[in-house]
Motif scaffolding. Structure first.
Motif, short mmCIF file in Angstrom:
data_model
loop_
_atom_site.label_atom_id
_atom_site.label_comp_id
_atom_site.label_asym_id
_atom_site.label_seq_id
_atom_site.Cartn_x
_atom_site.Cartn_y
_atom_site.Cartn_z
N GLU A 1 -40.27 89.68 3.49
CA GLU A 1 -40.82 89.91 2.16
C GLU A 1 -40.24 88.97 1.11
N TYR A 2 -39.27 88.16 1.50
CA TYR A 2 -38.51 87.36 0.52
C TYR A 2 -39.40 86.45 -0.33
N ALA A 3 -40.25 85.67 0.30
CA ALA A 3 -41.08 84.71 -0.46
C ALA A 3 -41.99 85.43 -1.45
N ASP A 4 -42.60 86.52 -1.01
CA ASP A 4 -43.49 87.28 -1.89
C ASP A 4 -42.71 87.93 -3.03
N LEU A 5 -41.55 88.47 -2.71
CA LEU A 5 -40.70 89.09 -3.73
C LEU A 5 -40.22 88.07 -4.75
N LEU A 6 -39.79 86.91 -4.27
CA LEU A 6 -39.33 85.85 -5.16
C LEU A 6 -40.46 85.40 -6.09
N SER A 7 -41.65 85.24 -5.55
CA SER A 7 -42.82 84.86 -6.35
C SER A 7 -43.11 85.89 -7.43
N SER A 8 -43.03 87.15 -7.07
CA SER A 8 -43.28 88.23 -8.01
C SER A 8 -42.25 88.23 -9.15
N ILE A 9 -40.99 88.01 -8.80
CA ILE A 9 -39.93 87.95 -9.82
C ILE A 9 -40.18 86.78 -10.76
N LYS A 10 -40.49 85.61 -10.19
CA LYS A 10 -40.71 84.41 -11.01
C LYS A 10 -41.94 84.54 -11.90
N GLN A 11 -42.97 85.26 -11.45
CA GLN A 11 -44.15 85.48 -12.28
C GLN A 11 -43.82 86.35 -13.48
N THR A 12 -42.92 87.30 -13.28
CA THR A 12 -42.53 88.20 -14.36
C THR A 12 -41.52 87.56 -15.29
N ASP A 13 -40.59 86.79 -14.72
CA ASP A 13 -39.57 86.13 -15.53
C ASP A 13 -39.20 84.79 -14.88
N ALA A 14 -39.81 83.74 -15.35
CA ALA A 14 -39.60 82.40 -14.78
C ALA A 14 -38.15 81.93 -14.97
N LYS A 15 -37.43 82.51 -15.93
CA LYS A 15 -36.06 82.09 -16.21
C LYS A 15 -35.01 82.94 -15.50
N ALA A 16 -35.44 83.90 -14.69
CA ALA A 16 -34.49 84.79 -14.01
C ALA A 16 -33.55 83.97 -13.12
N PHE A 17 -32.29 84.37 -13.11
CA PHE A 17 -31.30 83.76 -12.22
C PHE A 17 -31.19 84.67 -11.01
N ILE A 18 -31.41 84.11 -9.82
CA ILE A 18 -31.49 84.92 -8.60
C ILE A 18 -30.50 84.40 -7.57
N ILE A 19 -29.71 85.31 -7.04
CA ILE A 19 -28.80 85.00 -5.94
C ILE A 19 -29.28 85.82 -4.75
N SER A 20 -29.39 85.18 -3.59
CA SER A 20 -29.82 85.93 -2.40
C SER A 20 -28.78 85.75 -1.29
N TYR A 21 -28.69 86.77 -0.44
CA TYR A 21 -27.73 86.74 0.65
C TYR A 21 -28.21 87.65 1.77
N ASP A 22 -27.79 87.35 3.00
CA ASP A 22 -28.13 88.18 4.15
C ASP A 22 -27.31 89.45 4.13
N ILE A 23 -27.94 90.54 4.56
CA ILE A 23 -27.27 91.83 4.66
C ILE A 23 -27.26 92.22 6.13
N THR A 24 -26.10 92.57 6.64
CA THR A 24 -26.02 93.00 8.04
C THR A 24 -25.67 94.48 8.16
#
Length: 164
Positions: free
Chosen positions: A127-150
Motif C-alpha cells: 500500500e506504500y505507493a498509494d498511501l504516499l500519493s494520498s499524503i502528497k495530494q493532501t499536503d505536498a510539503k509533508a515531511f515523511i520518514i518510512s521504515y520497515d516494521i518487523t
C-alpha cells in the motif's frame, strides 16, 4: 548455465529477504530449492571450465539474478512499513487517513519553524505507493520518514505483524 545462475541468485535474494522479514519456514523451503539449483549449476561450471565465455556468462548472470530477485521481492512487497509524517495540515490529512482505514497516532512536535503535527501510520508495503500519493495530494510539503516494521505489540491494527 546462465539461466541456472539467474534462478539460483534470484532464489537466494528472495530467501534472504524472507529471513529478514521473519518468514522462517518459507525461507527454509526456498533455501532447499536454491541449493539444489546451485549444486546443479556448479557441477555444470566445473565440468566446463575450459569455456571462457561460459564462465563469463555464468558470472554475469549472477548480477542479473540479484536484479531479478530484488524485483520479485519488490513486486510481492512482503511485510509492513511505518510512516512518520510531519505536517502543517492537521485535520484534513488525519481524517483522510482514518477514512481509508489506517490507524493514526498523532502528537505535536516542535521544529525550527514552529509546531507541527506528527503522525505515525503503519501500512502493508503493498500500500506504500498509494498511501504516499494520498499524503502528497493532501499536503505536498509533508515531511515523511518510512521504515520497515518487523515486530509490534498491542494497539489498533488492521493487519498482522510477527508479534514479539
Amino acid at each position: 548455465m546462465g539461466l541456472i545462475q539467474i534462478t539460483y541468485v534470484s532464489l537466494n535474494s528472495f530467501r534472504v529477504v524472507l529471513m529478514i522479514k521473519g518468514r522462517k519456514l518459507l525461507a527454509a523451503m526456498i533455501g532447499t530449492i536454491e541449493i539444489l539449483v546451485y549444486i546443479y549449476g556448479l557441477a555444470l561450471v566445473l565440468n566446463n571450465l575450459e569455456s571462457f565465455w561460459g564462465i563469463i556468462i555464468y558470472s554475469a548472470s549472477y548480477g542479473i539474478g540479484i536484479l531479478l530477485g530484488t524485483y520479485i521481492e519488490q513486486k510481492i512487497a512482503l511485510g509492513y512499513i511505518g510512516l512518520q509524517i510531519i505536517t502543517d495540515n492537521e485535520l484534513e490529512l488525519e481524517q483522510k487517513l482514518r477514512d481509508r482505514g489506517y490507524g493514526v497516532t498523532t502528537w505535536m512536535g516542535q521544529g525550527a519553524s514552529g509546531y507541527r503535527k506528527v503522525y505515525l501510520v503503519i501500512a502493508k508495503r503493498k500500500e506504500y505507493a498509494d498511501l504516499l500519493s494520498s499524503i502528497k495530494q493532501t499536503d505536498a510539503k509533508a515531511f515523511i520518514i518510512s521504515y520497515d516494521i518487523t515486530h509490534s505489540v498491542g494497539g489498533f491494527w488492521r493487519g498482522r505483524i510477527n508479534r514479539a
